[in-house]
Design an enzyme around this catalytic site. Sequence first.
Site, short mmCIF file in Angstrom:
data_model
loop_
_atom_site.label_atom_id
_atom_site.label_comp_id
_atom_site.label_asym_id
_atom_site.label_seq_id
_atom_site.Cartn_x
_atom_site.Cartn_y
_atom_site.Cartn_z
N THR B 71 -4.68 0.28 -0.16
CA THR B 71 -3.54 0.26 -1.03
C THR B 71 -2.58 1.23 -0.35
OG1 THR B 71 -4.85 -0.31 -3.05
CG2 THR B 71 -3.13 1.26 -3.40
N SER B 197 -8.93 -2.98 5.90
CA SER B 197 -9.80 -1.95 5.02
C SER B 197 -11.11 -2.10 5.53
CB SER B 197 -9.72 -2.60 3.53
OG SER B 197 -10.29 -1.74 2.73
N HIS B 199 -13.85 -1.22 3.45
CA HIS B 199 -15.16 -1.91 2.37
C HIS B 199 -15.19 -3.13 2.20
CE1 HIS B 199 -13.07 -2.43 -1.48
NE2 HIS B 199 -11.97 -1.87 -0.71
N THR B 235 -6.20 16.51 6.07
CA THR B 235 -7.31 16.48 7.20
C THR B 235 -8.03 15.02 7.29
OG1 THR B 235 -7.63 18.73 6.70
CG2 THR B 235 -9.47 17.61 7.61
N CYS B 323 -9.05 -10.56 -18.94
CA CYS B 323 -9.97 -11.00 -20.41
C CYS B 323 -8.94 -10.89 -21.49
CB CYS B 323 -10.99 -9.90 -20.32
SG CYS B 323 -11.86 -9.80 -18.84
#
Lengths: 386, 382
Positions: B71, B197, B199, B235, B323
């Site tokens: 992102t 990415s 993950h 960092t 939903c």
Amino acid sequence: MEKAILIRIGEIFLKGKNRDYFYKVLVKNIKNKLHKYNLEIESSNNRIMITSFNIDDEMYIIEDLKKIFGIHSISPCVKVDSNRESIEEYINTLKINTSTFRVTVNRADKRFEINSTEYSKLLGGIILKNNHKVNVDLHSPETEISVDIRNNGTFIFDEKIPCSNGMPVGTSGNGLLLLSGGIDSPVAGYQMAKRGMCLSALHFHSYPYTSVQAREKVIELAKIVSDYTGNIRLYIVSFKKVQEAIHEYCNEEYMITIMRRIMMRIAEIICKQNGLQTIITGESLGQVASQTIESMTVVNKVVENLPVLRPLVAMDKEEIVTIAKKINTFNTSILPYEDCCTVFLPNNPIIKPKLEKVLIEESKLDIDKLVSEALETLEILDTNSI
Amino acid sequence: MIFFDNASTTKARKEALDVFNNFNENYFYNPSAIYKNGQEVSKLINKARADIINCLGGGRFDNFIFTSGATEANNMVLKGLLKNKNSKILVSIVEHPSVYNVAVDLKNQGYNVELVKVKSDGRIDEEDFLSKIDENTALISIMHVNNETGAINDIKRLVSLAKSKNKNVIFHCDGVQAFGKVKVNVSALGVDLYTISSHKINGLKGIGGLYVKTGINIKPLIIGGGQEKTLRSGTENTAGIYSFATTCKLAVSEQEEKFAKTTSLKDKMIKGLEKINNVKINLPQNENVSPYILSISVLNGKAETILNMLEDKGIIVGNGSACSSKHKDNRILSSMGIKMSEIEGSLRVSFSSNNTEEDVDYFITEFENVVNEYLKSTNRRN
């Protein structure tokens, strides 16, 4: 010199012989709300004063006090000894940021050597000497310095923060709020608590037709409202089988009417079992199809012995939204999780249901069985233990 | 629990966790520090960078910027390359929210943003794509593999079409669902920027990055101590970076084998699903669709309810449709021309090589039960 917060009580004064009772409940509610802080609550002679708190906690204590029903207003103040030297030493340090001011002395301790009018003038003179650009305005001052001289100390303040008013929660019985995930029902609960009612809440979910998030959202709403009301016991009941049965056997136009009538039956049983005196709903006349006077009449018929209170019945949506935003439930209420299953919603719900027809539709169901099966799914949560 | 929502995230592999823990234990020093320990960490980060660039098909040492994830990298591309409001940005209508919503935001700010259509197979409509490129087009962002449908865009072809029409255009590709899963070589693709990415490929959350071709000048989103050659201050997530490099190396070395395994799982899944009534596969399945993602719909179903019912059977899938009754639509599926009655019941089944044939068998059996149960309780019988 130390800081204190003066609490003014609202309507309780009107309550004649019951005054003491209301007052005691209010003090208890204040103690409960502020139990997380190190402080002292002094209550005597119709005044409640918060003292001995950590100055870093002051703003949080003020925010908490603003949420307690029965408090009219509060004033953060400075407490000095009740002698001229101490009072004038503090007044001497005051800087006035507005162009007009007045000093109002209240001499509750009549032993104090100068009368109120004279002393107001004297203190005003000190302020004028130190603040060159300000003038006295006795009628509509921008700043009012109040000096409240009492035998246990003198309290000086210039600010009056309006609070929630209403009546202390616990002085007007207890009720069961039908809590959906929408905007209205949390506001309805808030309004009843404002009149001193102690709240429990009942939520119907339809998992798996509704999501786990919808349930979590309702718990979150109860938690937010409980910030004003104290602990809310939340009853959660699965409505899945009831909805499936209505969907299967009844005319779909009557779905919502029958659903609401069964919800009321369940609510009444929970009230009876738990000594709750009324059912509260967030209905507002004409807002949606199920909220017509005909519909309310037909729904009320199933509740035999309890009043059904609808505190929002005459309010516009906009007014309800304003309160929902004020009490911080709005942003949670508008999260996009369905509180009621859309799978079964009829395209054309009946707007003006007739009791005879509803009874015919209901005769197709074993309502007692559905109600007792629903009650078997009952879960109970307390907001103060979440 | 059987996990078929691997496009949303994946379980971190042991190697990634071990490297992370070991790095934090032994190399916790700040890489910006001038003492030896710090410098050693700095070197290790650059080694990780070089490894990742290798995994992407090679390039110069400074062609990769570490970010907190995809992102951030996508935001950096869209916001960091803007020059003036006349220059045009082109993104596809099916991009991930981290591109699409940024583009919408830029449009609201007055930037010239255009959306490229897709065809019914979920891939870029080349005609529309070409018609929208002109001399003002400064940036194009097209994803490699769509996160909801698995549709694979022919990025190499799109880059060459775009550059033949405007040689100065900068081409960004969001490769989050592609890298480590399908073959990726940024030089061969010809892209200027490529987002990846950790993950999504069994690595840790909180780390990702952006391939930046030499010569592309991008402005930083985050300014501070000047880390990552001033392009991304803060960092460094040192252990995350090192673990990410390990994850990338493993993913790329195992890519073909896992691709084959996932393909066979998906094929088996499709065969099973085809036998279930009222279930539809949402796009034609061929070599242009990733074996990792399968978009299906339960006709006249509601995705959320079916998802809940599957979860009760121990199966996790993703929902294609939101939903809420207020947000029933699905931007990606509706742009492919899929009907609302199918979108409402759309589910995303996404695989990883951790899934097994038994998982697929179990899924098919239980899914059929759930669909039948659902349709039985929601269809009127009176």
